[in-house]
Scaffold this motif. Structure first.
Motif, short mmCIF file in Angstrom:
data_model
loop_
_atom_site.label_atom_id
_atom_site.label_comp_id
_atom_site.label_asym_id
_atom_site.label_seq_id
_atom_site.Cartn_x
_atom_site.Cartn_y
_atom_site.Cartn_z
N VAL A 253 45.60 34.55 35.61
CA VAL A 253 46.21 35.45 34.63
C VAL A 253 45.19 36.52 34.27
O VAL A 253 44.05 36.21 33.93
N CYS A 254 45.60 37.79 34.38
CA CYS A 254 44.70 38.92 34.10
C CYS A 254 45.23 39.71 32.89
O CYS A 254 46.42 40.01 32.81
N SER A 255 44.32 40.06 32.00
CA SER A 255 44.71 40.77 30.78
C SER A 255 44.87 42.26 30.99
O SER A 255 45.50 42.94 30.18
N GLU A 256 44.28 42.80 32.07
CA GLU A 256 44.38 44.23 32.32
C GLU A 256 44.24 44.49 33.81
O GLU A 256 43.83 43.62 34.59
N ILE A 257 44.58 45.71 34.21
CA ILE A 257 44.65 46.03 35.63
C ILE A 257 43.27 45.97 36.29
O ILE A 257 43.17 45.68 37.49
N GLU A 258 42.21 46.21 35.54
CA GLU A 258 40.85 46.13 36.11
C GLU A 258 40.55 44.72 36.62
O GLU A 258 39.91 44.54 37.67
N GLU A 259 41.05 43.71 35.89
CA GLU A 259 40.85 42.32 36.35
C GLU A 259 41.64 42.07 37.62
O GLU A 259 41.20 41.33 38.52
N VAL A 260 42.83 42.66 37.70
CA VAL A 260 43.65 42.53 38.90
C VAL A 260 42.90 43.10 40.11
O VAL A 260 42.84 42.49 41.18
N ILE A 261 42.31 44.28 39.92
CA ILE A 261 41.59 44.94 41.01
C ILE A 261 40.37 44.12 41.43
O ILE A 261 40.07 43.99 42.63
#
Length: 658
Positions: A253-261
């Motif tokens: 689970v990622c809180s923002e798109i930067e974590e996704v990247i």
């Protein structure tokens, strides 16, 4: 009897528990010997009391009776495809679109995108009752008989729930390599990659075949679970894991798109460490209520995105360069490589196309090189690591004479070609081409059998196939009475093929299936084509000067005339009579999309043109049918929007086999 029934149920429960520990959790609790003892006890009891055998018993995973054909299954909720992204910027754009609709930042669940075959599993009162392929997203095929053989799939749940889950069937890398090693040893065709092997396995009519394949599955979603409500996708996955389903542990689970990247970057470099193939990352909005708010476009859900990895590359060494000679005499150089694993398959060879390509890339024997799969299919050298040369590397030039027959070589443009029509390699390739599905369609005449027939002197050219005898065939290794008779029946059946199929099967240079059909439509028989002048041939649609000259040259050669003479004497159809089936598709326009299981793209195109249809590359209002394989892409939605009839592969096969 109640005591026996309870004993059987206890054994089944115990075996299911150990299956879960072994195949799902990878934490075996007992030895293989102890497990086998439990299974043997159950098998013995079920043999003594056959009336107590159930379809979901662990003993039934070895595969039941074969089926005659796949039934169609309509998905209650369509399996939509996902929009794809190929860069970090596209992920940022996706996040901005989501925020614009929602009005605030959202959390995402990121999961590995397994490179396998999508399937849906339906449970009623906790029992697996149906499994289906994705198909075209709306209609799939019933593959329950094969899915039951996968030991990581629970046949019975501890809770008596109604639910549907969706997952990706795959074959682990290590088991795939062992499977191909076994198939090679048994002189069977090897699979190109784990995904093809998995797809082919779950689409077998006989479940015993699937049971022998090392299939596995990861469940990635559920469309509904009776009596359960969840706020987030991650909660739902956790619950499915508690029920006993195999869920990929790498989800996050990622809180923002930067974590996704960051997650995408991490697995781009670490994907080779996994024992299964992944081809990207799936990003989904975690909160389920927000998904309803986001909705979907005409093509894809707005709440999800697939990030696709860049083409995978590997470094290896060029150990040598070999040359093959095709049916037209073309010499193709191939780099022999230090074996490396690339996109799920062991790669030990890469095409070098021709001498110009070798010189342009400056490929030398002993070079360290970077290879990748062109279009994720054909390995090729993309870069030479010049800085790693130590002076021991050797330049390479194509031979001045044919490496097979030592015959004369001619050079036309970038192509070097053996001009000896009787070159053994050319002969072998011509026969393989003659027998393939799009040509004369001689079922059972594969590459290894062609080699055996030539090596044992049973044939010298393609026409000799029609003079084979069973007493000769049964003497060959792995050819018994039944297999030899099946081959002879297939050869006999091919005599009634259309003239178009024969023309294509002859392997005349530049004459593809469409040109062959045009010739058959404009001449009454093969004799007319053989006597036609270059000018007369050029009057035919699709026949230019190069093709016309190639046809004239072919029929002026003594070897070709001898082959035609033998075909005529054997009773092979040489007339342009149109069997009813030959006009079956009557100028219908087809578009092909996605990966087909039983056809290559060129084979499907050949069959369509042979039956009077046409294949185009894009969907339009003039398109009659869209034939859909796995992962069809945007053409599927275009066809829906335009009202074009969509055919699954099975529906396509039903049309052409009527």
């Amino acid at each position: 009897m109640e005591g026996i029934k309870q004993k059987i149920e206890n054994l089944r429960s115990e075996i299911r528990r150990h299956n879960h520990y072994y195949f799902v959790l990878d934490q075996p609790q007992i030895s293989d010997q102890e497990y086998d003892q439990l299974m043997q006890q159950l098998i013995k009891l079920e043999e003594e009391y056959p009336e107590l055998v159930t379809p979901n018993s662990p003993t039934q995973r070895v595969g039941g009776e074969a089926i005659d054909q796949f039934k169609k299954v309509e998905h209650q909720i369509p399996l939509l495809s996902l929009a794809k992204s190929f860069s970090e910027q596209e992920l940022y754009d996706f996040d901005q679109r989501v925020q614009k609709i929602i009005g605030e930042k959202v959390k995402y669940v990121v999961e590995l995108k397994i490179d396998g075959l999508s399937t849906s599993l339906l449970y009623e009162e906790g029992r697996l009752v149906q499994a289906a392929t994705r198909g075209n997203g709306i209609i799939g095929e019933d593959i329950t008989h094969n899915i039951r053989t996968i030991k990581s799939i629970p046949l019975n749940l501890d809770s008596q729930l109604d639910l549907e889950v969706r997952g990706e069937v795959f074959i682990p890398k290590d088991r795939f390599l062992k499977l191909n090693q076994w198939r090679k040893k048994e002189e069977l065709g090897t699979f190109a990659n784990p995904r093809n092997a998995a797809a082919g396995s779950v689409r077998q009519l006989d479940p015993k075949v699937a049971a022998r394949r090392p299939l596995d599955i990861f469940i990635y979603d559920s469309t509904y679970i009776e009596g359960q409500q969840f706020k987030t996708h991650s909660e739902r996955l956790d619950y499915l894991e508690e029920l006993g389903f195999k869920i990929n542990p790498a989800r996050q689970v990622c809180s923002e798109i930067e974590e996704v990247i960051e997650y995408c970057q991490k697995w781009t470099t670490k994907r080779e460490e996994l024992n299964y193939e992944i081809d990207g990352i799936v990003i989904k909005v975690n909160q389920l209520s927000l998904r309803e708010q986001l909705g979907a476009t005409a093509k894809h859900p707005r709440w999800a995105m697939a990030y696709k990895f860049p083409a995978q590359q590997q470094e290896t060494e060029v150990k040598g360069i070999e040359v093959t000679v095709g049916r037209t005499g073309a010499l193709t150089p191939t780099a022999v490589l230090e074996p490396v694993l690339l996109d799920g398959s062991e790669v030990s060879r890469a095409t070098l196309h021709n001498q110009d390509y070798i010189e342009e890339k400056d490929v030398r024997i002993g070079d360290r090189v970077i290879i990748e799969k062109s279009g994720d299919i054909i390995p090729q050298v993309v870069e030479v690591l010049v800085k790693e040369r130590n002076g021991q590397q050797e330049s390479y030039h194509l031979p001045q004479s044919c490496p097979i027959c030592q015959g004369e070589i001619s050079k036309v443009g970038a192509e070097h070609r053996c001009i000896n029509n009787n070159c053994p390699s050319r002969t072998e390739e011509k026969i393989k081409h003659f027998a393939k599905r799009g040509a004369m369609n001689i079922e059972g005449l594969g590459e290894s059998l062609v080699k055996k027939l030539l090596e044992n002197g049973l044939i010298a050219d393609l026409a000799d196939l029609y003079y084979l005898h069973q007493k000769e065939l049964v003497e060959l290794e792995r050819m018994g009475q039944k297999s030899s008779q099946n081959l002879l029946d297939a050869i006999e059946k091919s005599k009634d093929n259309s003239l178009a199929r024969l023309l294509f099967g002859l392997g005349i240079h530049h004459v593809g299936s469409e040109v062959a059909r045009n010739l058959a439509e404009n001449f009454s028989d093969l004799d007319e084509i053989m006597e036609a002048t270059k000018k007369e041939l050029m009057a035919i649609d699709g026949v230019g000067p190069k093709i016309a000259q190639s046809i004239v040259t072919y029929f002026s050669q003594q070897e070709s005339l001898e082959i035609i003479k033998k075909l005529r004497q054997a009773g092979v159809n040489l007339e342009s009579r149109q069997a009813e089936q030959d006009d079956l598709l009557e100028e219908k326009k087809f578009v092909l999309t996605g990966k087909l299981a039983d056809f290559t793209r060129s084979e499907a195109k050949g069959v369509i043109t042979e039956l009077g249809g046409k294949v185009t590359s894009s969907v339009s209002g003039q398109t009659d049918y869209l034939v859909v394989g796995d992962n069809p892409g945007s053409k599927y939605q275009q066809a829906q929007d335009l009202g074009v009839e969509i055919l699954s592969e099975e529906e396509f096969k039903e049309i052409i086999e009527d």
